[in-house]
Design an enzyme around this catalytic site. Structure first.
Site, PDB file in Angstrom:
ATOM      1  N   CYS A  37     -19.915 -20.693  19.342  1.00  0.00           N
ATOM      2  CA  CYS A  37     -19.823 -19.411  18.625  1.00  0.00           C
ATOM      3  C   CYS A  37     -20.218 -19.583  17.153  1.00  0.00           C
ATOM      4  CB  CYS A  37     -18.416 -18.834  18.783  1.00  0.00           C
ATOM      5  SG  CYS A  37     -18.336 -17.076  18.425  1.00  0.00           S
ATOM      6  N   HIS A  63     -16.850 -19.315  24.829  1.00  0.00           N
ATOM      7  CA  HIS A  63     -15.855 -20.299  24.377  1.00  0.00           C
ATOM      8  C   HIS A  63     -15.268 -21.141  25.503  1.00  0.00           C
ATOM      9  CE1 HIS A  63     -15.317 -18.910  20.157  1.00  0.00           C
ATOM     10  NE2 HIS A  63     -15.843 -17.809  20.654  1.00  0.00           N
ATOM     11  N   GLU A  81     -13.646 -23.822  25.188  1.00  0.00           N
ATOM     12  CA  GLU A  81     -12.359 -24.412  24.766  1.00  0.00           C
ATOM     13  C   GLU A  81     -11.187 -23.473  25.030  1.00  0.00           C
ATOM     14  OE1 GLU A  81     -14.321 -22.819  22.918  1.00  0.00           O
ATOM     15  OE2 GLU A  81     -13.393 -22.034  21.090  1.00  0.00           O
TER      16      GLU A  81
END
Lengths: 226, 82
Positions: A87, A196, A198
């Protein structure tokens, strides 16, 4: 010895803790890095996490790209160190010219927050080796400036060299050209993507799946085998 | 102190949804006849010392490396008359 994965915190970074946590869950030693410190503290790989570094002033990632830590990251990335930009981190990598193209305001001008399906188009990078070519994964996506653009020649080159690492499936959430969600450099050690991974490393949160963990296990395997 | 203006615009081929949103609002507000709008950035730099060739070259370099992203944007450097 455990591999050390560094995660940089800039002023305005939001997802550094999630990235550190993902690295730990994958079995690495997470190492917090500070944007004003040129020293990478002997990490084996670096993650540039999501957020709004420097408030996205000027352009997303434009100011962070000139921070002291980035001097070393750019130098080491060119020398082959694995770097993942997620991002805002992807925006920083394009601003740093470690990856081609640029990120712009979403074509519909809205902030997007959704579960996003992606296809892994290149399972040969340092950060994607634990996936299979063509595998479909679902990870959260949240951004305002997620529209990937590059000139036609660059896009053709990326396609021809297999450097489109991820493509949006079902929905193109931001107007990115050719549905590109993530790309890699020619060497495959630098990868940037808008969604994302994560945030999808534990069943309890995110999409309820752990589709994102593969990024962090990929890099560990790569480092162990290096 | 002299002023130098750097105007930064998205390249013509890059979609500018912000400009389009402005353009679409115009007829609603009674402003007819505007075929297209593109939105850019203007930087006003108050420069210490003389604006000579060297100073302008520095500002050009600043615009190219930082103020504009030349992958997507064009820029123009102008000296503003006092």
């Amino acid at each position: 010895m455990t591999s050390r994965i560094g995660v940089v915190t800039f002023p305005g970074t939001l997802d550094d803790q999630d990235a550190l946590r993902a690295a730990r869950l994958a079995g690495a030693e997470p190492v917090p890095l500070w944007h004003r410190d040129k020293d990478l503290h002997q990490v084996d790989a670096v993650v540039l996490a999501g957020g709004f570094s420097y408030g996205d002033y000027l352009r997303a990632g434009a100011i962070s790209r000139f921070s002291p830590v980035m001097e070393t990251v750019i130098e080491q990335a060119r020398a082959g160190m694995p770097v993942l930009g997620i991002c805002n981190g992807f925006q920083i990598l394009t601003e740093a010219h470690l990856l081609p193209g640029a990120m712009l305001r979403n074509n519909h001008l809205h902030f997007v927050c959704r579960d996003q399906k992606l296809r892994v188009e290149n399972a040969g990078t340092a950060w994607t080796a634990d996936y299979e070519q063509g595998q479909e994964i679902s990870v959260p996506l949240k951004n305002m400036d997620g529209r990937y653009v590059a000139d036609e020649r660059t896009l053709d080159e990326l396609e021809a060299e297999g450097r489109v690492a991820f493509r949006y499936l079902d929905v193109n959430p931001n107007g990115s050209l050719r549905d590109i969600a993530g790309i890699t450099n020619a060497a495959g050690n630098v990868v940037g993507l808008m969604p994302h991974p994560e945030h999808a490393v534990e069943p309890l949160v995110g999409t309820g799946r752990t589709d994102g963990l593969g990024f962090f296990t990929s890099i560990l395997k790569k480092l162990v085998n290096a | 102190m002299a002023r130098v203006v750097v105007d930064v615009m998205l390249k013509p081929e890059i979609l500018d949804p912000q400009g389009q949103a402005v353009q679409r609002a115009l007829p609603r507000l009674g402003f007819e006849g505007i075929a297209d709008v593109r939105q850019g950035k203007r930087f006003e730099l108050d420069v210490e010392g003389p604006i000579d060739e060297a100073a302008l070259a520095r500002i050009h370099e600043m615009a190219e490396t930082f103020l504009a992203n030349t992958v997507i944007e064009d820029f123009v450097v102008k000296v503003e008359e006092a």
